[in-house]
Design a protein around this motif. Structure first.
Motif, PDB file in Angstrom:
ATOM      1  N   GLU A 222       0.678  -1.166  -0.126  1.00 54.51           N
ATOM      2  CA  GLU A 222      -0.006  -0.131  -0.048  1.00 54.51           C
ATOM      3  C   GLU A 222       0.898   1.364   0.020  1.00 54.51           C
ATOM      4  OE1 GLU A 222      -3.777   1.734   2.704  1.00 54.51           O
ATOM      5  OE2 GLU A 222      -3.107  -0.045   2.797  1.00 54.51           O
ATOM      6  N   ARG A 223       0.700   2.005  -0.927  1.00 56.81           N
ATOM      7  CA  ARG A 223       1.275   3.352  -1.104  1.00 56.81           C
ATOM      8  C   ARG A 223       0.904   4.457  -0.164  1.00 56.81           C
ATOM      9  NH1 ARG A 223       0.650   7.644  -4.692  1.00 56.81           N
ATOM     10  NH2 ARG A 223       2.484   8.878  -5.083  1.00 56.81           N
ATOM     11  N   LEU A 224       1.714   5.018   0.787  1.00 61.40           N
ATOM     12  CA  LEU A 224       1.253   6.005   1.805  1.00 61.40           C
ATOM     13  C   LEU A 224       2.139   7.183   1.513  1.00 61.40           C
ATOM     14  CD1 LEU A 224       0.866   3.848   4.969  1.00 61.40           C
ATOM     15  CD2 LEU A 224      -0.942   4.657   3.351  1.00 61.40           C
ATOM     16  N   ILE A 225       1.550   8.409   1.608  1.00 56.64           N
ATOM     17  CA  ILE A 225       2.445   9.563   1.672  1.00 56.64           C
ATOM     18  C   ILE A 225       1.985  10.488   2.854  1.00 56.64           C
ATOM     19  CG2 ILE A 225       2.741  11.736   0.327  1.00 56.64           C
ATOM     20  CD1 ILE A 225       2.052  10.291  -2.163  1.00 56.64           C
ATOM     21  N   ALA A 226       2.987  10.859   3.528  1.00 54.58           N
ATOM     22  CA  ALA A 226       2.660  11.575   4.866  1.00 54.58           C
ATOM     23  C   ALA A 226       3.629  12.485   5.365  1.00 54.58           C
ATOM     24  CB  ALA A 226       2.671  10.420   6.006  1.00 54.58           C
ATOM     25  N   THR A 227       3.528  13.324   6.314  1.00 52.44           N
ATOM     26  CA  THR A 227       4.349  14.239   6.701  1.00 52.44           C
ATOM     27  C   THR A 227       4.410  14.083   8.122  1.00 52.44           C
ATOM     28  OG1 THR A 227       2.600  16.180   7.058  1.00 52.44           O
ATOM     29  CG2 THR A 227       3.880  16.270   5.234  1.00 52.44           C
ATOM     30  N   PHE A 228       5.456  14.335   8.877  1.00 52.79           N
ATOM     31  CA  PHE A 228       5.717  14.109  10.311  1.00 52.79           C
ATOM     32  C   PHE A 228       6.084  15.264  11.225  1.00 52.79           C
ATOM     33  CE2 PHE A 228       6.049  10.201   7.850  1.00 52.79           C
ATOM     34  CZ  PHE A 228       5.451   9.226   8.716  1.00 52.79           C
ATOM     35  N   SER A 229       5.703  15.198  12.349  1.00 52.69           N
ATOM     36  CA  SER A 229       5.993  16.241  13.201  1.00 52.69           C
ATOM     37  C   SER A 229       6.596  15.611  14.780  1.00 52.69           C
ATOM     38  CB  SER A 229       4.730  16.895  13.773  1.00 52.69           C
ATOM     39  OG  SER A 229       4.440  17.722  12.525  1.00 52.69           O
TER      40      SER A 229
ATOM     41  N   LEU B  77      -1.516  11.598   7.202  1.00 53.29           N
ATOM     42  CA  LEU B  77      -1.682  11.098   5.694  1.00 53.29           C
ATOM     43  C   LEU B  77      -2.326  12.647   4.823  1.00 53.29           C
ATOM     44  CD1 LEU B  77      -2.857   7.721   5.915  1.00 53.29           C
ATOM     45  CD2 LEU B  77      -0.316   8.372   5.520  1.00 53.29           C
ATOM     46  N   GLN B  78      -2.334  12.390   3.780  1.00 61.77           N
ATOM     47  CA  GLN B  78      -3.021  13.343   2.822  1.00 61.77           C
ATOM     48  C   GLN B  78      -4.307  13.747   3.139  1.00 61.77           C
ATOM     49  OE1 GLN B  78      -1.622  11.835  -0.989  1.00 61.77           O
ATOM     50  NE2 GLN B  78      -0.208  13.782  -1.284  1.00 61.77           N
ATOM     51  N   ASP B  79      -5.117  12.706   3.583  1.00 60.70           N
ATOM     52  CA  ASP B  79      -6.518  12.873   3.876  1.00 60.70           C
ATOM     53  C   ASP B  79      -6.725  13.178   5.360  1.00 60.70           C
ATOM     54  OD1 ASP B  79      -5.926  10.615   5.274  1.00 60.70           O
ATOM     55  OD2 ASP B  79      -7.369   9.326   4.199  1.00 60.70           O
ATOM     56  N   GLY B  80      -5.577  13.256   6.062  1.00 60.03           N
ATOM     57  CA  GLY B  80      -5.716  13.784   7.486  1.00 60.03           C
ATOM     58  C   GLY B  80      -5.628  12.745   8.599  1.00 60.03           C
ATOM     59  N   THR B  81      -5.378  11.501   8.026  1.00 62.26           N
ATOM     60  CA  THR B  81      -5.592  10.221   8.793  1.00 62.26           C
ATOM     61  C   THR B  81      -4.115  10.435   9.745  1.00 62.26           C
ATOM     62  OG1 THR B  81      -6.938   8.976   7.427  1.00 62.26           O
ATOM     63  CG2 THR B  81      -5.595   7.753   9.071  1.00 62.26           C
ATOM     64  N   THR B  82      -4.158  10.014  10.969  1.00 59.67           N
ATOM     65  CA  THR B  82      -3.028  10.023  12.014  1.00 59.67           C
ATOM     66  C   THR B  82      -2.263   8.809  11.445  1.00 59.67           C
ATOM     67  OG1 THR B  82      -3.974  11.264  13.776  1.00 59.67           O
ATOM     68  CG2 THR B  82      -2.249   9.920  14.168  1.00 59.67           C
ATOM     69  N   LEU B  83      -0.839   9.015  11.313  1.00 62.28           N
ATOM     70  CA  LEU B  83       0.065   7.749  11.063  1.00 62.28           C
ATOM     71  C   LEU B  83       0.989   7.623  12.266  1.00 62.28           C
ATOM     72  CD1 LEU B  83       1.063   5.736   9.187  1.00 62.28           C
ATOM     73  CD2 LEU B  83       2.525   7.414   8.178  1.00 62.28           C
ATOM     74  N   HIS B  84       1.055   6.490  12.528  1.00 66.10           N
ATOM     75  CA  HIS B  84       2.347   6.155  13.390  1.00 66.10           C
ATOM     76  C   HIS B  84       3.021   5.024  12.887  1.00 66.10           C
ATOM     77  CE1 HIS B  84      -0.112   8.003  16.874  1.00 66.10           C
ATOM     78  NE2 HIS B  84      -1.132   7.413  16.666  1.00 66.10           N
ATOM     79  N   ASP B  85       4.559   5.277  12.791  1.00 63.71           N
ATOM     80  CA  ASP B  85       5.662   4.685  12.419  1.00 63.71           C
ATOM     81  C   ASP B  85       6.398   4.065  13.500  1.00 63.71           C
ATOM     82  OD1 ASP B  85       6.686   3.271  10.013  1.00 63.71           O
ATOM     83  OD2 ASP B  85       8.482   4.517  10.598  1.00 63.71           O
ATOM     84  N   VAL B  86       6.515   2.898  13.910  1.00 62.92           N
ATOM     85  CA  VAL B  86       6.907   2.252  14.943  1.00 62.92           C
ATOM     86  C   VAL B  86       7.998   1.294  14.740  1.00 62.92           C
ATOM     87  CG1 VAL B  86       4.858   2.545  16.319  1.00 62.92           C
ATOM     88  CG2 VAL B  86       5.092   0.422  15.353  1.00 62.92           C
ATOM     89  N   ARG B  87       9.199   1.062  15.416  1.00 64.10           N
ATOM     90  CA  ARG B  87       9.904  -0.107  15.187  1.00 64.10           C
ATOM     91  C   ARG B  87      10.477  -0.441  16.549  1.00 64.10           C
ATOM     92  NH1 ARG B  87      15.274   2.634  13.017  1.00 64.10           N
ATOM     93  NH2 ARG B  87      15.788   4.096  14.506  1.00 64.10           N
TER      94      ARG B  87
END
Length: 355
Positions: free
Chosen positions: A22-29, A173-183
């Motif tokens: 799945e292709r995701l595009i996001a900005t991060f803070s 994400l571009q639609d405003g969905t919150t994204l958490h990237d963990v490891r």
């Protein structure tokens, strides 16, 4: 060190294995929470501000509630159960929440996704570059922002302290969905030890009693602070302070004329010559010059390599003092962390210096 995470563990963490990436595009803070100790804010009060520090965009929200502060700058809660979160972090507010970013858009094709009940999406280590960028931006801007906050809130006879409580990185994400990237990250501490026999143990204890009696009080204080300090910058500065104090103290105890006479040929060691050169030597002000002279007269177990290493240590300390660097030199820290008791390998034998 890179670590391998098995598909079974990924599945156990609740991630779904998508058949098609799945292709995701996001900005991060990046969000950092400071507890502002020294002021009181009523529960209903919440304010925010935006700014630029070191070329980095940021927002600050201040409130008695960390969730209220977060809503003021990001229109969302910071935690689900704030009371439990405050107990866990031993913080009672008020809070200053600093948002660094957002970054430029990052794109990734992900094969493992976890969808939350609140509509958020969690990925596993798909946006590592974004986390690195946030770390760099925070390294540049956060010290300025925290210092500015403290200066702004401090008043005459009213001291305010900022305590860092928590930090996280969040994507959108571009639609405003919150994204958490963990490891998952694994950290460990490695120490080495050497065997010691009965006679060597007794000798070490006898050295301890000798040093405990002869160490300069201020030197001992800073050595003890350095040994117990976890912060690497403070450790470096404490250990260097101990070394600096011992250098000045030893230099002050020397009879410079007598020491010079011992180094010169007898024909040059007349009383007038000793007096003249001793006066010149006693006027040395440079810490490095004093260290060199002490190594020649009192610390004869030091080598030329040790003296060269001291020069590097002083240059590192001066770079920190002048604001040219903000981290201690790791390799030199391990040298200074050596307790100054007796010669040991190629490390500087710092404090048989006190003998």
């Amino acid at each position: 060190m890179a670590s391998y995470v098995s598909p079974e563990l990924i599945s156990a963490m609740g991630f779904e294995d998508t058949l098609v990436p799945e292709r995701l595009i996001a900005t991060f803070s990046g969000f950092t929470v400071f507890e502002v100790r020294g002021i009181t804010i009523t529960d209903e009060l919440s304010r925010s501000v935006t700014g630029i520090a070191a070329g980095v965009n940021y927002r600050i929200g201040v409130s008695a509630s960390v969730n209220s502060a977060c809503r003021a700058i990001a229109d969302d809660d910071f935690v689900d159960a704030e009371i439990e979160w405050m107990k866990e972090h031993q913080a009672q507010g008020p809070f200053a929440l600093v948002q660094i970013g957002p970054t430029e858009a990052y794109e990734a094709e992900v094969t493992h996704i976890r969808r939350g009940a609140d509509g958020s999406i969690t990925t596993y280590d798909a946006f590592a570059s974004s986390r690195e960028e946030i770390r760099r931006l925070e390294h540049r801007a956060l010290p300025r922002i925290a210092a500015a906050l403290a200066c702004a809130f401090n008043e005459q006879d009213r001291y305010v302290r900022l305590k860092k409580v928590a930090r996280t990185t969040v994507g959108e994400l571009q639609d405003g969905t919150t994204l958490h990237d963990v490891r998952l990250e694994f950290r460990g501490e490695l120490s080495t030890s050497y065997a010691i026999g009965q006679e060597a143990l007794q000798a070490k204890l006898e050295t301890t009693t000798s040093l405990a009696q002869s160490l300069n009080d201020r030197v001992a204080k800073f050595l003890a602070l350095g040994q117990s300090e976890e912060d690497q910058m403070k450790r470096f500065l404490y250990f260097f302070l101990a070394l600096e104090i011992e250098t000045h103290a030893t230099f002050g105890r020397l009879d410079h004329g007598q020491e010079l006479a011992a180094l010169l040929h007898e024909s040059a060691a007349t009383p007038p010559t000793r007096s003249l050169l001793g006066t010149q030597l006693s006027g040395l002000k440079s810490l490095h010059d004093r260290f060199v002279w002490c190594s020649a007269c009192s610390w004869t177990h030091l080598t030329t390599d040790d003296v060269a290493l001291f020069k590097q240590l002083k240059q590192a300390r001066d770079a920190i003092a002048h604001g040219n660097v903000s981290d201690p030199p790791a390799a030199m820290l391990s040298t200074l962390a050596y307790s100054p008791c007796e010669p040991y390998g190629k490390r500087v034998k710092w404090c048989s210096l006190s003998h």
